[in-house]
Design an enzyme around this catalytic site. Structure first.
Site, short mmCIF file in Angstrom:
data_model
loop_
_atom_site.label_atom_id
_atom_site.label_comp_id
_atom_site.label_asym_id
_atom_site.label_seq_id
_atom_site.Cartn_x
_atom_site.Cartn_y
_atom_site.Cartn_z
N THR A 67 0.83 -1.20 0.00
CA THR A 67 0.00 0.00 0.00
C THR A 67 0.87 1.25 0.00
OG1 THR A 67 -0.06 0.01 2.42
CG2 THR A 67 -1.85 -1.13 1.28
N ARG A 209 -9.28 8.43 0.92
CA ARG A 209 -9.91 7.72 2.03
C ARG A 209 -11.32 8.26 2.22
NH1 ARG A 209 -6.38 4.62 1.36
NH2 ARG A 209 -4.87 3.76 2.87
N GLU A 238 -16.27 1.77 4.86
CA GLU A 238 -15.95 0.62 4.00
C GLU A 238 -15.71 -0.62 4.86
OE1 GLU A 238 -12.65 1.18 1.36
OE2 GLU A 238 -13.33 3.13 0.68
N HIS A 255 -13.25 1.34 -4.09
CA HIS A 255 -11.85 1.52 -3.68
C HIS A 255 -10.91 0.73 -4.59
CE1 HIS A 255 -9.24 2.47 0.11
NE2 HIS A 255 -8.56 2.64 -1.01
N TYR A 259 -6.17 -0.01 -8.55
CA TYR A 259 -6.11 -1.44 -8.83
C TYR A 259 -5.80 -1.77 -10.29
CZ TYR A 259 -7.58 -3.44 -4.37
OH TYR A 259 -7.62 -3.87 -3.07
#
EC number: 1.1.1.290
Length: 375
Positions: A67, A209, A238, A255, A259
């Site tokens: 991350t 966020r 979430e 989210h 990706y």
């Protein structure tokens, strides 16, 4: 050596298989007893790594998080135990920047308001904010940055005050970490007052966020102000977003802005390199060997007639509308949210597409946007 890895982290077998025995776990439900005999722990942002999680383990040699952020890891505790830790700053920055840029193009097309005519505020000028600004710069969109933390650290870019930008910007794209303390907390950075202050017809994008925006206040403001357009990839609470908010959002995803296959591979590869250094080994794998070929070998683009043509080109690499539809159909509950994230394996970055004969042409700037240029 026993390696515990989040089941949704890609390329772990290929990279870490040579280093030890791998056991995959659900990162959101990981329990202390599952880590009792682990030597290596590989996580994502859904796992809180702290004393409570590691209380049954006395032999951990490395923790890696694929991350950008580290707010889910008690780094002070790991340091107190002498456990090496690394994350992957910047691993998915390009993907997030391209997501934000594509989302702006989608709104521009939907509402017939050219992005080129907009003034964009990028809030947070770290890795993802910088990547977003780079796309805007390549396309020639007027934009300004806000990042009081970097400004205080001596970053020499020009920064502006947040409330000044809220009054100035037609588009606001959020790229800050989540913080509750310090001089510049970002928890509910956009509260009711700031949401009310958005310009008429403003576009608000959140790719960082969920709790950077007070989602309950957002529902209340949006129900009264239909002029505001919303792109939300992150949600307060979430993986269970407030269901009343989803229908109010123009583009909604679970989210997954970061990706891309490239971003995921880059994150895992950065952890692999770090563990090899800790072990004093030379890694046998390369980053580019992980990526599959793009479905198009190359494409000839000599000109782009208008913004719609640019959006069509971007959709060739990643069509954001598909994820928006899928999320609304099956991703808004807890299980669907996580399942969609787990199965999100189709996304590529602009660099996957090679453009032929673009050099020296009027579309040479596409290389600055991120597309590969093969001459």
């Amino acid at each position: 050596m026993k390696i515990i890895a989040d089941e949704n982290m890609p390329y772990v077998d290929v990279l870490f298989g040579e280093l030890g025995e791998i056991e995959y776990v659900n990162g959101r439900t990981l329990a202390p007893e599952q880590l009792a005999d682990a030597d290596v722990l590989l996580v994502r942002s859904v796992t809180q790594v702290n004393e409570a999680l590691l209380c049954q383990n006395q032999q951990l040699k490395f923790v890696g998080s694929a991350t950008i952020g580290t707010d889910h890891v008690d780094t002070a505790y790991l340091k107190s135990r002498g456990i090496p830790f690394t994350n992957a700053p910047g691993c998915n920055a390009t993907a997030v920047g391209e997501y934000a840029f594509i989302a702006m193009l989608e709104l521009a097309q939907r509402y017939r308001q050219p992005l080129k005519d907009k003034k964009v505020a990028v809030i947070g000028a770290g890795n993802t904010g910088t990547a977003t600004a780079r796309c805007l710069e390549a396309y020639g969109v007027e934009h300004r940055l806000c990042d009081p933390v970097l400004a205080a650290q001596g970053d020499n870019r020009q920064f502006y005050e947040l409330d000044e930008l809220i009054a100035w910007a037609d588009v606001i794209s959020l790229h800050v970490p989540i913080t509750k303390g310090g001089d510049h907390p970002t928890w509910y950075l956009f509260d009711q007052q700031r949401l009310e202050a958005l310009k008429t017809g403003a576009w608000l994008l959140n790719c960082c966020r969920g709790e950077v925006i007070d989602n309950r206040a957002l529902i209340e403001v949006k129900q009264r102000r239909v002029d505001i357009k919303l792109v939300l990839d992150v949600w307060e609470g979430e993986p269970s977003p407030m269901l009343a908010l989803v229908p109010l959002v123009d583009i909604a995803t679970p989210h997954i802005a970061g990706y891309s296959l490239e971003g995921k591979a880059r994150g895992t590869f950065m952890l692999y390199e770090a563990l090899c250094r800790v072990m004093g080994k030379t890694g046998e794998n390369s980053f580019h060997s992980l990526l599959p070929p793009f479905f198009l070998g190359s494409m000839q683009v000599r000109e782009l007639g208008d913004e719609r043509a640019l959006l069509t080109l971007c959709r060739t690499v990643y069509d954001l509308r598909d994820d928006d539809i899928h999320f609304r159909q099956s991703g808004t509950d807890r299980l669907g949210f996580d399942k969609m994230r787990k199965n999100h394996r189709h996304r590529r970055e602009f660099s996957a597409l090679k453009l032929e004969n673009a050099k020296g042409s009027e579309v040479n700037w596409l290389s600055f946007l991120g597309f590969s240029n093969v001459g």
